[in-house]
Design an enzyme around this catalytic site. Sequence first.
Site, PDB file in Angstrom:
ATOM      1  N   LYS A 232       7.494  -3.860  14.869  1.00 25.62           N
ATOM      2  CA  LYS A 232       8.244  -3.308  13.735  1.00 25.62           C
ATOM      3  C   LYS A 232       9.203  -2.210  14.194  1.00 25.62           C
ATOM      4  CE  LYS A 232       4.754  -4.073  10.127  1.00 25.62           C
ATOM      5  NZ  LYS A 232       3.905  -3.396   9.116  1.00 25.62           N
TER       6      LYS A 232
ATOM      7  N   HIS B  67      -8.233 -36.139  12.303  1.00 25.67           N
ATOM      8  CA  HIS B  67      -7.216 -37.034  12.849  1.00 25.67           C
ATOM      9  C   HIS B  67      -6.116 -36.260  13.571  1.00 25.67           C
ATOM     10  CE1 HIS B  67      -8.873 -40.571  10.760  1.00 25.67           C
ATOM     11  NE2 HIS B  67      -9.225 -39.682   9.849  1.00 25.67           N
TER      12      HIS B  67
ATOM     13  N   GLY C 114      -5.565  -2.822   3.864  1.00 23.44           N
ATOM     14  CA  GLY C 114      -4.791  -3.941   3.351  1.00 23.44           C
ATOM     15  C   GLY C 114      -5.521  -5.264   3.378  1.00 23.44           C
ATOM     16  N   ARG C 115      -6.149  -5.611   4.500  1.00 19.29           N
ATOM     17  CA  ARG C 115      -6.803  -6.913   4.603  1.00 19.29           C
ATOM     18  C   ARG C 115      -8.155  -6.947   3.888  1.00 19.29           C
ATOM     19  NH1 ARG C 115      -6.344  -4.280   9.167  1.00 19.29           N
ATOM     20  NH2 ARG C 115      -8.118  -3.756  10.516  1.00 19.29           N
TER      21      ARG C 115
ATOM     22  N   GLU D 115       9.738  -5.773   4.570  1.00 22.65           N
ATOM     23  CA  GLU D 115       9.814  -7.159   4.110  1.00 22.65           C
ATOM     24  C   GLU D 115       9.568  -7.235   2.602  1.00 22.65           C
ATOM     25  OE1 GLU D 115       7.871  -7.311   8.281  1.00 22.65           O
ATOM     26  OE2 GLU D 115       7.763  -6.051   6.486  1.00 22.65           O
TER      27      GLU D 115
ATOM     28  N   GLU E 124      -6.842  -9.162  13.337  1.00 21.14           N
ATOM     29  CA  GLU E 124      -6.262  -7.841  13.166  1.00 21.14           C
ATOM     30  C   GLU E 124      -7.345  -6.771  13.210  1.00 21.14           C
ATOM     31  OE1 GLU E 124      -2.528  -7.073  10.830  1.00 21.14           O
ATOM     32  OE2 GLU E 124      -3.950  -6.085   9.501  1.00 21.14           O
TER      33      GLU E 124
ATOM     34  N   LYS F 195       0.833  -1.204   0.000  1.00 24.85           N
ATOM     35  CA  LYS F 195       0.000   0.000   0.000  1.00 24.85           C
ATOM     36  C   LYS F 195       0.867   1.254   0.000  1.00 24.85           C
ATOM     37  CE  LYS F 195      -4.009   2.106   2.217  1.00 24.85           C
ATOM     38  NZ  LYS F 195      -5.114   1.938   3.174  1.00 24.85           N
TER      39      LYS F 195
END
Length: 505
Positions: free
Chosen positions: A478, A368, A251-252, A198, A337, A192
């Site tokens: 961060k 399982h 963003g999400r 990263e 978030e 964005k």
Amino acid sequence: MSEAREAAWKSLGLHEDTTLEALFAADPDRLGKMSARLELGEGGILFDWSKTHLTDALIADFQELAEASGFDEMRRKLFAGEVVNPTENRAAEHSALRGVGKESSVEEAAALLERMRLLVEAIHEGALGEVKHLIHIGIGGSALGPALAVDALNRDLALVDVHVVSNIDGCALEQAFAACDPATTLIAVASKTFTTIETMTNADSALKWLAENGVDDPSGRVIALTANPEAAVKWGVDETRILPFAESVGGRYSLWSSIGFPVALGIGWEDFSAMLAGAAAVDEHFRDAAMADNLPLRAAFADLYYSRLRGCETRAVFAYDERLALFPDYLQQLEMESNGKSVTAEGKPVKGPTAPITWGGVGTDAQHAVFQLLHQGTRLVPIDFIASIAPGDALDPAHHRILLMNCFAQGAALMAGSANDDLARAYPGNRPSTTILCDDFDAAALGALIAFHEHRTFANAVLMGINPFDQFGVELGKSMAKKIEKGGESFDASTEALLKLAGLN
């Protein structure tokens, strides 16, 4: 908290617990009352809350809470493009990308998507040479949504082989490199701000990989997906290969914007458009449906019943469809978030728990692994089961028949339980689940499922009085990492020892 909201919560707290079997026995029409279908053109999705502890009386009181919380007004603001993120003074206009929202925002979003469509189709037609692979680099919302959609919809003949890389761990990027031919690979950089450390570090390494493997103009192989085009130009991306999206898209919630470029490139514009249409159908339902019939709001009622009134700390999601293997991962960010907050939208401490921990997996594998705890453990965990009536494979129908039988049997077993004098073999039952059953799991259904959970998350936030659209909680770690990189800071003894051991100080 207003007096009306406090009174609504107090009223909700007065309801007595009743077993699921007793609820079915007391109301022959329980299934009809507690389930509903959302139509999606050629298909649809069934939502069944009958195996939860919701009752007519609880729903009525939750509706009182919604009214006291200003749900109608907050919903109006959301679709009107008004401020619903007060800490950052922003609107949240992801629905405009699907054609539902403020008219000017819808028009702007349509223009940006048209720009993306033209680029996608030009690439498919060979305008950038032969393109067989795309490495999509992002993190958080810039990666989780594309990864989910590509994995879910790109399992047949892919137009372009897409690899989504989010982790700064170089092993992730090397794995993508190993699967791609540099001469036929594009790099999509999704950020964005176009400053995320990263993402930009991985992008630098991807350009270096292209250069070291004979690509003459590595920057010319980059597509930028960003709300900050100026930063992308400064980094070296040609303006014609920058796909912007609006600052009002979080963003999400950004899969529907140019962040969805790898989906459109990988599966084609027709399916990407169908995904938008499926989401738009949910937008229109959520915007227009009365409280009593509103599906995302009903889901929020069940969520808050278990988290606030029954003390459940987690919510599990199990997709009985391999194509939804990444759906729990996607929901973790969307829900935790958004609603993992401890203050209200007014900046006051929240009275009560907020978002539960979202977790899950894929059936039948999970049966399982973790279902022992769900059936016989000491913690009550509400569960969502998600499945498709139509199979996603062309193998013997026995595969899908066994898959669905297991899905439905788990919900029935969790509710009914089984008595046994040997307590090690006893199942207490009365354990809740919701079933979300698609007619077919296609692009429209995926879009609808994601949008349903977006609005479910928003409805939960409104009822709790919190802001789901900021995420300051991700910033502290961060900033600490930046201090470590800069040097000159001292930390606790444990951190100092770890830094020394790793050679970082």
